[in-house]
Design a protein around this motif. Structure first.
Motif, PDB file in Angstrom:
ATOM      1  N   GLU A  45      10.739  -1.889   6.545  1.00 50.89           N
ATOM      2  CA  GLU A  45       9.760  -2.023   7.624  1.00 50.89           C
ATOM      3  C   GLU A  45       9.958  -3.264   8.478  1.00 50.89           C
ATOM      4  O   GLU A  45       9.405  -3.365   9.584  1.00 50.89           O
ATOM      5  CB  GLU A  45       8.332  -1.994   7.062  1.00 50.89           C
ATOM      6  CG  GLU A  45       8.007  -3.080   6.061  1.00 50.89           C
ATOM      7  CD  GLU A  45       8.296  -2.674   4.633  1.00 50.89           C
ATOM      8  OE1 GLU A  45       7.482  -3.017   3.763  1.00 50.89           O
ATOM      9  OE2 GLU A  45       9.320  -2.033   4.365  1.00 50.89           O
TER      10      GLU A  45
ATOM     11  N   SER B 104       6.156   5.800   2.079  1.00 52.89           N
ATOM     12  CA  SER B 104       5.697   4.989   3.199  1.00 52.89           C
ATOM     13  C   SER B 104       4.937   3.789   2.657  1.00 52.89           C
ATOM     14  O   SER B 104       4.515   3.762   1.498  1.00 52.89           O
ATOM     15  CB  SER B 104       4.807   5.801   4.146  1.00 52.89           C
ATOM     16  OG  SER B 104       3.581   6.150   3.510  1.00 52.89           O
ATOM     17  N   ASN B 105       4.750   2.769   3.511  1.00 57.08           N
ATOM     18  CA  ASN B 105       4.005   1.586   3.114  1.00 57.08           C
ATOM     19  C   ASN B 105       3.367   0.962   4.346  1.00 57.08           C
ATOM     20  O   ASN B 105       3.793   1.223   5.483  1.00 57.08           O
ATOM     21  CB  ASN B 105       4.915   0.565   2.418  1.00 57.08           C
ATOM     22  CG  ASN B 105       4.176  -0.223   1.352  1.00 57.08           C
ATOM     23  OD1 ASN B 105       3.015  -0.593   1.535  1.00 57.08           O
ATOM     24  ND2 ASN B 105       4.837  -0.476   0.225  1.00 57.08           N
ATOM     25  N   SER B 106       2.358   0.152   4.108  1.00 56.30           N
ATOM     26  CA  SER B 106       1.660  -0.524   5.200  1.00 56.30           C
ATOM     27  C   SER B 106       1.261  -1.927   4.756  1.00 56.30           C
ATOM     28  O   SER B 106       0.079  -2.234   4.573  1.00 56.30           O
ATOM     29  CB  SER B 106       0.411   0.274   5.615  1.00 56.30           C
ATOM     30  OG  SER B 106      -0.251  -0.344   6.697  1.00 56.30           O
TER      31      SER B 106
ATOM     32  N   LYS C 106       0.871  -1.176   0.000  1.00 57.84           N
ATOM     33  CA  LYS C 106       0.000   0.000   0.000  1.00 57.84           C
ATOM     34  C   LYS C 106       0.910   1.229   0.000  1.00 57.84           C
ATOM     35  O   LYS C 106       0.948   2.004   0.951  1.00 57.84           O
ATOM     36  CB  LYS C 106      -0.938  -0.006   1.204  1.00 57.84           C
ATOM     37  CG  LYS C 106      -1.899  -1.182   1.238  1.00 57.84           C
ATOM     38  CD  LYS C 106      -2.753  -1.148   2.499  1.00 57.84           C
ATOM     39  CE  LYS C 106      -3.670  -2.364   2.577  1.00 57.84           C
ATOM     40  NZ  LYS C 106      -2.890  -3.619   2.734  1.00 57.84           N
TER      41      LYS C 106
ATOM     42  N   ASP D  67       1.312  -0.352  11.896  1.00 58.64           N
ATOM     43  CA  ASP D  67       1.244   1.069  11.573  1.00 58.64           C
ATOM     44  C   ASP D  67       1.985   1.338  10.257  1.00 58.64           C
ATOM     45  O   ASP D  67       2.897   0.607   9.892  1.00 58.64           O
ATOM     46  CB  ASP D  67       1.893   1.905  12.683  1.00 58.64           C
ATOM     47  CG  ASP D  67       1.168   1.762  14.010  1.00 58.64           C
ATOM     48  OD1 ASP D  67      -0.070   1.814  14.010  1.00 58.64           O
ATOM     49  OD2 ASP D  67       1.855   1.597  15.045  1.00 58.64           O
ATOM     50  N   ARG D  68       1.576   2.392   9.597  1.00 53.70           N
ATOM     51  CA  ARG D  68       2.257   2.758   8.348  1.00 53.70           C
ATOM     52  C   ARG D  68       3.719   3.089   8.649  1.00 53.70           C
ATOM     53  O   ARG D  68       4.027   3.839   9.563  1.00 53.70           O
ATOM     54  CB  ARG D  68       1.544   3.939   7.699  1.00 53.70           C
ATOM     55  CG  ARG D  68       2.235   4.460   6.434  1.00 53.70           C
ATOM     56  CD  ARG D  68       1.292   5.307   5.596  1.00 53.70           C
ATOM     57  NE  ARG D  68       0.284   4.443   4.973  1.00 53.70           N
ATOM     58  CZ  ARG D  68       0.457   3.796   3.840  1.00 53.70           C
ATOM     59  NH1 ARG D  68       1.618   3.881   3.184  1.00 53.70           N
ATOM     60  NH2 ARG D  68      -0.504   3.052   3.341  1.00 53.70           N
TER      61      ARG D  68
ATOM     62  N   THR E 298       7.351   4.677   7.472  1.00 53.37           N
ATOM     63  CA  THR E 298       7.927   5.687   6.596  1.00 53.37           C
ATOM     64  C   THR E 298       9.420   5.457   6.460  1.00 53.37           C
ATOM     65  O   THR E 298      10.143   5.404   7.462  1.00 53.37           O
ATOM     66  CB  THR E 298       7.667   7.101   7.137  1.00 53.37           C
ATOM     67  OG1 THR E 298       6.251   7.317   7.251  1.00 53.37           O
ATOM     68  CG2 THR E 298       8.251   8.152   6.208  1.00 53.37           C
TER      69      THR E 298
END
Length: 286
Positions: free
Chosen positions: A217, A170-172, A142, A178-179, A181
């Motif tokens: 992430e 950013s991605n989730s 995302k 949580d998203r 960054t």
């Protein structure tokens, strides 16, 4: 319509409305491209070799110029075969992805009503925009990314631009509550569309060198990316007596090393983190 598709549709309408505002000229196209050698990081054969993925990509592109610059919008629907399964489940039908790009180029010469041509440089400007995607594979990207930086426009037939950009991404994905960054990172971006003499041919494309974006992430390292997408397009419409630029077909090639910042040498990411993809492409402009 699921929420992600609704968001994609709303973004597409918003971006198209921006590009259409007070346009002096515009070009809208529907395209289809097809290739059998796409690759994705962490998607490899049991022996570690790259797992070739077949994809059909349907695109909607709109470019328009107005008093002070140029707008660019592109939305791709990427349809994978079973080698890139939806939800990451082996044997499932292929994943689907929507990827949207919007860029605005503000031309300083037009804003100041001055000729800023210097040698091979036609002018200077500032580029800003965003990337947005959603995909239903095992990673479930995302992506949300803002882009901005200065641009040099070269004095050539057609166009050729070079930009030094900052990416704020950013991605989730799945497994992240949580998203996340990434570090803001630089990118050198070239884009071009050059007619080949008086022939009904054009060499078009873009090239990106993207700096590493820090830790990902999941705590792993990232590496700089090299992403080149180029195409040689034949104006078959004009050969058949149609208006110039209406229908084009051609060959395309994409090279993407350390795709999405995933190091090719990372265990798991492997050969899938570098794509070498020939494609065929067709476009209808209106």
């Amino acid at each position: 319509m699921n929420p992600n598709c609704k968001t994609a549709f709303a973004l597409a309408l918003a971006a198209l409305s921006c590009t259409s505002f007070a346009a002096d000229w515009s070009d809208t196209a529907i395209s289809v491209r097809y290739g059998t050698q796409f690759a994705e990081p962490f998607n490899n054969n049991p022996d570690g070799s790259r797992n070739d993925i077949t994809k059909t990509i349907v695109g909607l592109t709109h470019v328009s110029g107005y008093k002070y610059g140029v707008n660019f919008f592109n939305a791709d629907l990427l349809l994978s075969d079973r080698n890139d399964p939806g939800d990451g489940t082996p044997g499932a039908s292929g994943a689907q992805e929507v990827y949207i790009v919007y860029r605005h180029l503000l031309d300083f010469g037009k804003v100041m009503s001055k000729d800023l041509k210097v040698g091979p440089v036609r002018g200077f400007g500032f580029t800003a925009g965003f990337d947005w995607n959603t995909k239903n594979d095992g990673y479930a990207s995302k992506k949300r990314m803002f882009v901005f930086g200065p641009t040099v426009m070269f004095d050539v037939p057609g166009f050729a631009n070079l930009s030094l950009l900052a990416f704020k991404e950013s991605n989730s994905p799945k497994g992240i509550s949580d998203r996340y960054t990434y570090d803001t990172h630089p990118a050198l971006a070239a884009e071009w569309g050059i007619p080949i003499g008086s022939l009904p041919l054009a060499f078009e494309g873009y090239a990106l060198y993207i700096g590493d974006k820090g830790t990902n992430e999941f705590g792993g390292p990232t590496k700089p990316e090299t992403h080149i997408d180029m195409k040689l397009m034949l104006d078959v419409g004009v050969l058949a007596g149609a208006p110039k630029g209406t229908f084009k077909v051609g060959l395309a090639y994409e090279y993407w090393k350390n795709k999405f910042g995933n190091p090719t040498e990372t265990p798991g990411a492997g050969d899938g983190a570098t794509a070498r993809t020939p494609m065929i492409r067709a476009e209808y402009h209106f």
